[in-house]
Design an enzyme around this catalytic site. Structure first.
Site, PDB file in Angstrom:
ATOM      1  N   VAL A  11      53.913  41.025  31.131  1.00 21.49           N
ATOM      2  CA  VAL A  11      53.633  41.810  29.929  1.00 21.49           C
ATOM      3  C   VAL A  11      54.906  42.391  29.343  1.00 21.49           C
ATOM      4  O   VAL A  11      55.146  42.320  28.135  1.00 21.49           O
ATOM      5  CB  VAL A  11      52.620  42.929  30.242  1.00 21.49           C
ATOM      6  N   GLU A 155      47.810  34.124  29.151  1.00 20.28           N
ATOM      7  CA  GLU A 155      48.909  33.358  29.730  1.00 20.28           C
ATOM      8  C   GLU A 155      48.842  31.927  29.204  1.00 20.28           C
ATOM      9  O   GLU A 155      47.785  31.315  29.172  1.00 20.28           O
ATOM     10  CB  GLU A 155      48.830  33.382  31.255  1.00 20.28           C
ATOM     11  N   GLY A 256      33.219  26.132  35.249  1.00 20.15           N
ATOM     12  CA  GLY A 256      34.315  25.782  36.141  1.00 20.15           C
ATOM     13  C   GLY A 256      34.159  26.443  37.492  1.00 20.15           C
ATOM     14  O   GLY A 256      33.070  26.883  37.859  1.00 20.15           O
ATOM     15  N   GLY A 260      40.127  33.502  37.514  1.00 15.51           N
ATOM     16  CA  GLY A 260      41.196  33.998  38.381  1.00 15.51           C
ATOM     17  C   GLY A 260      42.269  34.627  37.518  1.00 15.51           C
ATOM     18  O   GLY A 260      42.011  35.086  36.415  1.00 15.51           O
ATOM     19  N   CYS A 263      44.494  39.242  35.488  1.00  9.48           N
ATOM     20  CA  CYS A 263      43.741  40.262  34.761  1.00  9.48           C
ATOM     21  C   CYS A 263      42.285  40.380  35.195  1.00  9.48           C
ATOM     22  O   CYS A 263      41.870  41.428  35.688  1.00  9.48           O
ATOM     23  CB  CYS A 263      43.806  39.977  33.258  1.00  9.48           C
ATOM     24  N   LYS A 324      45.008  28.631  35.698  1.00 15.84           N
ATOM     25  CA  LYS A 324      44.752  27.989  34.409  1.00 15.84           C
ATOM     26  C   LYS A 324      45.986  27.174  34.052  1.00 15.84           C
ATOM     27  O   LYS A 324      47.056  27.358  34.664  1.00 15.84           O
ATOM     28  CB  LYS A 324      44.453  29.027  33.328  1.00 15.84           C
TER      29      LYS A 324
END
Length: 442
Positions: A11, A155, A256, A260, A263, A324
């Site tokens: 961040v 992200e 899915g 995860g 956050c 991801k």
């Protein structure tokens, strides 16, 4: 505006670089001397598309610098952003605010003149008030205001999210602080970005409410996917059918192996704990947390069942380790539950991920990490797709089939079309759609 960004994690670094792109003078501060040295050399410690160029351009322009000297950075700043980590506290599930409060104490000692102190970290309701108390107690002689300005960065798409956000949320009751924040975000006013001014407490809660709602959508469609498998329905058609309703929307309705990342897991849990503390329990969110934890383990069972009920002595090829695509973040990735469960069931696991293997080697030391997507498949009994990186969307299926002992794929992200896989000669197991077997003619 002169900005000090405390913390150069995901961040802090992204926000600092983007604020400098807006034309502000930004100093990013971190205690980690090695990290600061790397940043000074132009080395970006995280993978985020476009971030390396953004940092380099603003460093060259003189708007972005890095330092370990918090005192000098804060002393010269108009606004100081706290962007340190708030991980889940061990033992009770609450957010660990020790880094936030530690930063507040250091900021208080360094301030020289009116300063806007902004919590950018994700923090529970009441944190801003405590930050204000800490600073006021340490420096009753200094003028300052505390604001909440939560981030909503995905992200893999963080720069776009920062530069063209759906909204900016700012919590403060101070007109002077509002004016300072308007100046910092002035480029977004020019493109008519909605900017929500509200109270400290409301701003803090907005962040948690947003993340837990999205986590709930993911969990909902995952449960619908399980029902689809039992009744012979197609979860993709269900998702499209409900997502076209403007009240529901299409996003976050992709089935899915569970959510995860940095956050959703910690924020859902932190909100549950906060609600319990205030005797206003959030039963829906409590259920979401429980279902998601169980789902990751259920995905290992799905692989085992696809292999005939046992993976003992078998080799499993895993494609995708990060939570991801387009990130190297392994935090709370489904792979960290799925792979150990397969190993505990007797499987040997080989894996490949485009960006996550450096961290994965430390977290999954007994997994053989490979150099490309086809290497783990060579000689494997089954290939399991966990993360939907683009390079996994167009595998040479003929080559994959030739490398596998048996043409079996378990696709936990529904990347491929079942009929196409059957035509290619695969037994194809996916999520929320019927399993298809290889066509006889294949």
């Amino acid at each position: 505006m002169r900005i000090a960004m405390i913390g150069t994690g995901y961040v802090g670094l992204v926000s600092g670089a983007c604020f400098s792109e807006f034309g502000n003078d930004v100093v990013c501060v971190d205690k980690d001397e090695v990290k600061i040295s790397r940043l000074d050399r132009g080395e970006i410690p995280i993978f985020e598309p476009g971030l390396d160029d953004l940092v380099a351009n603003n460093v060259r322009a003189g708007r972005l610098t890095f330092t370990t000297d918090l005192t000098s950075a804060v002393r010269d700043a108009d606004a100081v952003f706290i962007a340190v980590g708030t991980p889940t506290r061990r033992g009770d599930g609450h957010a660990d605010l020790s880094y936030v409060y530690g930063a507040a104490k250091e900021i208080a000692e360094a301030m020289d003149g009116y300063t806007v102190v902004v919590t950018k970290s994700t923090v529970p309701v009441g944190t801003g008030r405590e930050v204000e108390r800490i600073i006021r107690e340490a420096r009753p002689d200094v003028e300052f205001d505390v604001c909440s300005n939560p981030e909503f960065l995905r992200e893999g798409a963080a720069i776009t999210d920062f530069m063209r956000p759906d909204r900016v949320v700012i919590g403060t009751e101070s007109e002077r602080a509002q004016e300072a924040m308007r100046e910092i975000y002035r480029p977004l006013y020019l493109i008519e970005t909605p900017i929500v001014f509200t109270s400290l407490q409301t701003s803090e809660l907005i962040k948690y409410a947003a993340n837990t709602f999205l986590a709930t959508k993911i969990t909902f469609i995952n449960e619908i996917a399980d029902l689809c498998e039992q009744v012979g329905a197609d979860v993709h058609d269900v998702s499209r059918g409900i997502g076209l309703d403007g009240r529901i929307g299409r996003k976050f309705l992709h089935p899915g192996p569970g959510y995860g990342g940095s956050c959703f897991p910690k924020d859902t849990l932190a909100l549950v704990k906060t609600a319990q503390d205030y005797k206003a329990p959030l039963r829906i969110v409590e259920t979401v947390v429980d279902i998601n934890d169980k789902r990751k383990k259920q995905m290992a069972d799905k692989v085992i069942q696809a292999c005939g009920g046992s993976v003992s002595g078998k080799t499993v090829a895993v494609l995708g380790l990060t939570f991801k695509p387009n990130t190297d973040d392994m935090r709370d990735s489904p792979s960290l539950d799925i792979i150990p469960a397969l190993q505990a069931a007797g499987a040997t696991v080989k894996a490949y991920d485009p960006e996550g293997m450096k961290e994965a080697r430390q977290m999954l030391p007994d997994v053989e990490m490979c150099d490309n997507a086809y290497a783990p498949i060579d000689g494997a009994d089954v290939v399991v797709l966990i993360t939907e990186w683009n390079e996994f969307r167009a595998l040479d299926l003929k080559r994959v089939k030739g490398l596998l002992k048996e043409p079996l794929m378990v696709d936990l992200r529904n990347v491929y079309n079942p009929e196409d896989m059957a035509e290619a000669g695969f037994t194809y197991v996916c999520v929320g759609r019927s399993t298809v077997d290889a066509k006889v003619s294949a």
